[in-house]
Design an enzyme around this catalytic site. Structure first.
Site, mmCIF file in Angstrom:
data_model
loop_
_atom_site.group_PDB
_atom_site.id
_atom_site.type_symbol
_atom_site.label_atom_id
_atom_site.label_comp_id
_atom_site.label_asym_id
_atom_site.label_seq_id
_atom_site.Cartn_x
_atom_site.Cartn_y
_atom_site.Cartn_z
ATOM 1 N N ARG A 108 33.053 5.360 48.955
ATOM 2 C CA ARG A 108 33.010 6.637 49.670
ATOM 3 C C ARG A 108 33.643 7.743 48.837
ATOM 4 O O ARG A 108 34.614 7.519 48.116
ATOM 5 C CB ARG A 108 33.745 6.523 51.011
ATOM 6 N N ARG A 162 42.635 12.495 58.470
ATOM 7 C CA ARG A 162 42.691 13.796 57.800
ATOM 8 C C ARG A 162 43.007 14.840 58.858
ATOM 9 O O ARG A 162 42.821 14.592 60.058
ATOM 10 C CB ARG A 162 41.362 14.126 57.114
ATOM 11 N N CYS A 218 43.261 49.393 50.343
ATOM 12 C CA CYS A 218 42.370 49.804 51.427
ATOM 13 C C CYS A 218 40.921 49.384 51.208
ATOM 14 O O CYS A 218 40.053 49.721 52.002
ATOM 15 C CB CYS A 218 42.444 51.312 51.653
ATOM 16 N N GLY A 242 30.366 15.202 55.153
ATOM 17 C CA GLY A 242 28.928 15.022 55.040
ATOM 18 C C GLY A 242 28.291 15.598 53.802
ATOM 19 O O GLY A 242 27.088 15.464 53.598
ATOM 20 N N MET A 275 28.965 14.872 50.553
ATOM 21 C CA MET A 275 28.761 13.928 49.456
ATOM 22 C C MET A 275 28.385 12.563 50.028
ATOM 23 O O MET A 275 28.173 12.424 51.225
ATOM 24 C CB MET A 275 30.002 13.883 48.568
ATOM 25 N N TYR A 327 51.461 47.139 52.089
ATOM 26 C CA TYR A 327 50.541 46.899 53.201
ATOM 27 C C TYR A 327 49.139 46.648 52.666
ATOM 28 O O TYR A 327 48.821 46.953 51.509
ATOM 29 C CB TYR A 327 50.520 48.094 54.164
ATOM 30 N N SER A 343 47.075 53.883 46.895
ATOM 31 C CA SER A 343 46.290 52.951 47.702
ATOM 32 C C SER A 343 45.139 52.462 46.836
ATOM 33 O O SER A 343 44.346 53.262 46.343
ATOM 34 C CB SER A 343 45.750 53.629 48.961
ATOM 35 N N HIS A 350 27.381 15.333 63.028
ATOM 36 C CA HIS A 350 27.394 16.298 61.921
ATOM 37 C C HIS A 350 27.347 17.732 62.440
ATOM 38 O O HIS A 350 28.120 18.594 62.015
ATOM 39 C CB HIS A 350 26.201 16.025 60.998
ATOM 40 N N LYS A 380 41.002 11.879 50.958
ATOM 41 C CA LYS A 380 40.824 10.581 51.610
ATOM 42 C C LYS A 380 41.680 9.518 50.936
ATOM 43 O O LYS A 380 42.375 8.739 51.602
ATOM 44 C CB LYS A 380 39.351 10.183 51.574
#
Length: 864
Positions: free
Chosen positions: A91, A333, A825, A100, A102, A845, A758, A451, A21
């Protein structure tokens, strides 16, 4: 070190210091947008606060008051002054968006002197702001439950026959202020503070404390946000949307957060403050209405939204206030959005030239994208079912479950294995755990930016808000005169806003064109491939539909759990001679061969890594008297003999016992049978289809090169003989699953004999940590609450310990075998954070369950 920064001293790159923020307020200031000025107390100050035992240091206090004086100079107002007084908002603002979670305090700086100064200009504004300030300060800073203030307000409204707090007259507001002061004193034992400087420091400390409130801790754990990040505090000049005519406040998105449509989307209230919009306590108006009533302010806001979207290269979630016709931007944001909207926005922005291919892929929140793959209600059933209520479609998706009226009930039902729909009048941040465990969320109040809507979208949960047709009470919900008790089933469709009675049948989701484009982009950008863990032709077909390039793990033991097969497997395990075992294996061989043939046909030439028998024996043991007696008859043995064999095979720690390659070394005929099944299936399908079949045989749980060479030589001998007899030029490979720390240390030796590695990260994690993945849940929660561990090591790979072993094994393996194929895997292969690590160490992979394949494809392409 500097701890406090004016907005003009920061920029978007200072997110770690200023929080999201604060960094965005600084950036908007630099862009010349109409931002009420202020300053940010940094995340460094928050961490210092905790290091000092939750006490603000004198250095931080000094910097706060120094920047406050500069803010007075910028605004021409005096904090605590009796002429043109300065009020501020306080804030939170962490590095990661935590909507919401904090705390916030508005209208700070009012005392009797300031009140009367404002009263001279606008009496209603003065007392309305003061009563709001007392409520928020009492709740956030002093821990007074908001219910006490609400009860006092409702009592006065009822006495004067007011329907809304917006209708309160000045005299009624004075009565409310006095009542609130009494509530405050009753529950704190103190008079409401009159020193604005004291108010400010107490509020800053309260926001820092809120970084560690239960809902924030839960949200951080859910979203992998480290405790060490801390939160910043933004202190900003108040502008007022509650000054009467020409005033408004609202929340809007630069594109529709539910559908992704390129159109300004949001809600606002006249004569209100921001909390009225997001809290769900008032029903807001659609943003298009503002265009009719305040065309100049609307046009300026629309232009600002486009400018911010182009600047940040993403859809923006903005808060604004209009004070007597003048627009002020309070926040921007990157907006939370549904999975459908995220994909559409990414593709549209790519086509519009606003973002690159890489930015399109990186913009997607992978925690919610798999919502695209979840079931929807069966279309035919839906046509025959009338909705019983309709609300705002806040977050798409289909969900059925039992009604839970609060977070605690939702958790309780979930623990019992029940799917849950959380039904509330309105949700609040305290409901976060209940929302997380629920399949869907239904509220009677609130709009698309409430919310419930924002958090539901962020979690990828089906959500309907503002469903005024339902009445929620302590026992259930009444809809069209019928009462549904807590624990009864209802169904909700977050795409349409419809509520249905009972359970509705669902159907599988399909991949839409926009998503296909994102997945194709991902494959183009990704340096690694994504395979699937699949044990049946049906699973393989689904995985290929989702874009898997092959199968990275076939768990052969999973094929044995069917009732028609388990008896033959038990015969094999409980055999006491090789002859008995071979009789059982002869029964299993055609079953295995048929399974592999089905998988190879669906793969159509893609590779398949087939892991030989791995699990602990106890998973197959007969336990009931009936099973033991039936097996004794088949094996021509007495039940007494069979029970004795079962007793001898009992292991105190079966996960570290006679399993994997150890079982095959003791009984090599098991591996020989499985080799025959794989190779014969490959030969049969190759002849049948004319396509090359690529079997990869994986020997599990190897910890020594001699284990591997002993079994690999037998596998190759059997396979080569079968291939020679077939007359085909069938290619196959033999590798191992790396799941023991010792295998990582000796990877260079093993790689000289193996064709591929793997990593079985599930077992590697439990072997490295020394605790069972099945039992760790009983104590790991204490580790999380004490901050010893930030996250579950079985969900996201532990880079320091397990990751170091993986990195070592990759480097050692490739040093002696440069052509070594390496994959993952374990279930970590579908976790985006883990995939980023696996890419960094150079695997070829990852392999995961079929439904995680699309998300894994995107994760593999992300620039992280």
């Amino acid at each position: 070190m500097q701890y406090v920064y004016l907005f003009s001293e920061g920029n978007a790159s200072m997110r770690e210091t200023l929080g999201g923020k604060g960094a965005n307020l600084a950036e908007m200031t630099n862009l010349g947008l109409p931002v009420p000025q202020g300053f940010t107390v940094s995340t460094d100050a928050c961490n210092l606060y905790y290091e000092h035992g939750e006490v603000l240091s004198e250095d931080v206090k000094s910097e706060i008051f120094d920047k406050l004086k500069k803010l007075e100079e910028i605004t021409g107002k005096k904090f605590g002054g009796n002429d043109n007084p300065l009020l501020v908002s306080v804030r939170s603002g962490s590095r990661a968006s935590m909507p919401g979670m904090m705390d916030t305090v508005l209208n700070l700086g009012i005392n009797e002197e300031v009140l009367h100064a404002i009263e001279k200009v606008d009496p209603k504004l003065a007392y309305d702001s003061y009563r709001r300030f007392i409520t928020m300060f009492g709740e956030v800073v002093m821990g007074v439950e908001k219910t006490y203030f609400d009860n006092a307000l409702n009592h006065i409204m009822k006495a004067h026959n007011y329907e809304s707090d917006h209708d309160l007259t000045v005299d009624a507001l004075k009565e409310v202020v006095n009542s609130f002061k009494s509530v405050y004193k009753e529950h704190t034992g103190k008079h409401f503070p009159t020193d604005p400087n004291e108010q400010l420091l107490l509020a800053v400390e309260a926001v820092f404390r809120s970084w560690n409130n239960p809902r924030a801790i839960y949200y951080r754990k859910m979203n992998d946000i480290p405790m060490s990040w801390g939160t910043a505090v933004n202190i900003q000049e108040m502008v007022f949307g509650n000054m009467g005519e020409g005033c408004a406040t609202g929340v809007a998105f630069s594109r529709n957060p539910a559908t992704g449509e390129k159109k300004l989307y949001g809600e606002f209230l006249y004569n209100a403050q921001g909390e009225d919009v997001v809290a769900g306590t008032h029903t807001p108006l659609q943003i298009v209405k503002l265009k009719e009533e305040m065309p100049d302010a609307y046009a300026q806001f629309e232009e600002t939204a486009q400018k911010l979207e182009a600047h940040y290269h993403d859809m923006q979630d903005m808060e604004f206030t209009i004070e007597r016709g003048k627009l002020f931007m309070l926040q921007t944001r990157n907006g939370k959005r549904t999975a459908q909207a995220a994909v559409r926005i990414a593709v549209d922005m790519l086509h519009e030239g606003l973002i690159t291919k890489q930015e399109a892929v990186d913009s997607l929140d992978l925690k919610i994208i798999d919502g695209l793959l979840h079931p929807q209600f069966d279309a035919d059933r839906l046509k025959k079912t009338e909705p019983i209520a309709t609300g705002l479609p806040a977050s798409p998706g289909a969900a059925s479950g039992v009604i839970a009226l609060d977070a605690a009930s939702a958790v309780e039902y979930c623990d019992k294995g029940r799917d849950v729909i959380l039904v509330r009048l309105e949700t609040s941040p305290e409901d976060i755990e209940g929302m997380n465990v629920s399949k869907g969320i239904l509220t009677a109040r609130g709009g698309m930016t409430s919310h419930a809507a924002v958090v539901g979208r962020g979690m990828g949960k089906a959500a309907i808000v503002g469903c005024s047709e339902i009445q929620v009470d302590d026992t259930g919900v009444t809809i069209q005169g019928k009462h549904y008790n807590e624990g009864e089933y209802i169904s909700i469709d977050g795409s349409t806003g419809h509520v249905y009675p009972g359970l509705l049948k669902t159907e599988q989701a399909s991949i839409k064109e926009d998503f296909k484009e994102i997945l194709e982009l991902s494959d183009e950008l990704a340096p690694i491939q994504v395979y699937a863990n699949a044990d049946s032709p049906q699973d393989v077909a689904r995985a290929i539909e989702f874009g898997a390039k092959g199968v990275g793990l076939v768990r052969t033991e999973h094929m044995f759990f069917e009732a028609s097969r388990i008896r033959a497997v038990r015969e094999m395990i409980l055999s006491t001679t090789q002859g008995q075992r071979e009789v059982a294996l002869d029964k299993i061989l055609p079953m295995q061969r048929e399974d592999f043939e089905g998988i190879f046909r669906v793969l159509e030439g893609r590779s398949a890594t087939i892991r030989f028998l791995d699990p602990p024996l106890h998973e197959f043991m007969p336990t009931t008297t009936q099973d033991i007696e039936e097996l004794a008859v088949v094996m021509n043995r007495s039940t007494t003999e069979l029970r004795e064999v079962i007793r001898r095979l009992h292991e105190y720690n079966p996960m570290m016992g006679h399993r994997g390659c150890r079982l095959a070394i003791t009984y090599p005929e098991i591996s020989m049978m499985q080799t025959r099944a794989v190779i014969e299936a490959a030969i049969n399908v190759s002849k049948e289809t004319g396509k090359n079949v690529k079997p990869e045989i994986m020997i599990p749980l190897v910890g020594d090169v001699k284990e591997f060479t002993f079994l690999a030589s037998k596998v190759r001998e059997t396979a080569d003989a079968l291939i020679k007899d077939s007359g085909l030029d069938l290619k196959y490979t033999v590798g191992t699953m790396i799941e023991l720390p010792r295998a990582c240390v000796l990877a260079d030796e093993i790689a000289q004999q193996a064709d591929f590695f793997s990593f079985g990260t599930n077992d590697l994690t439990q072997m490295t940590y020394g605790f069972s993945r099945d039992d760790a849940g009983t104590f790991l929660k204490d580790y999380y609450s004490l901050g010893i561990y930030d996250k579950d090591p079985f969900a996201t790979v532990d880079q320091l310990g397990v990751g170091s072993l993986i990195k070592m094994a990759v480097e050692k393996g490739r040093a002696t075998n440069p052509n070594l194929k390496i994959g993952v895997c374990g279930e970590h292969g579908g976790d985006p954070a883990s995939i980023a690590f696996f890419k960094s160490v150079g695997v070829d992979y990852v392999s995961c369950s079929p439904y995680r394949v699309p998300v894994a494809r995107i994760a593999a392409a992300r620039d992280e």
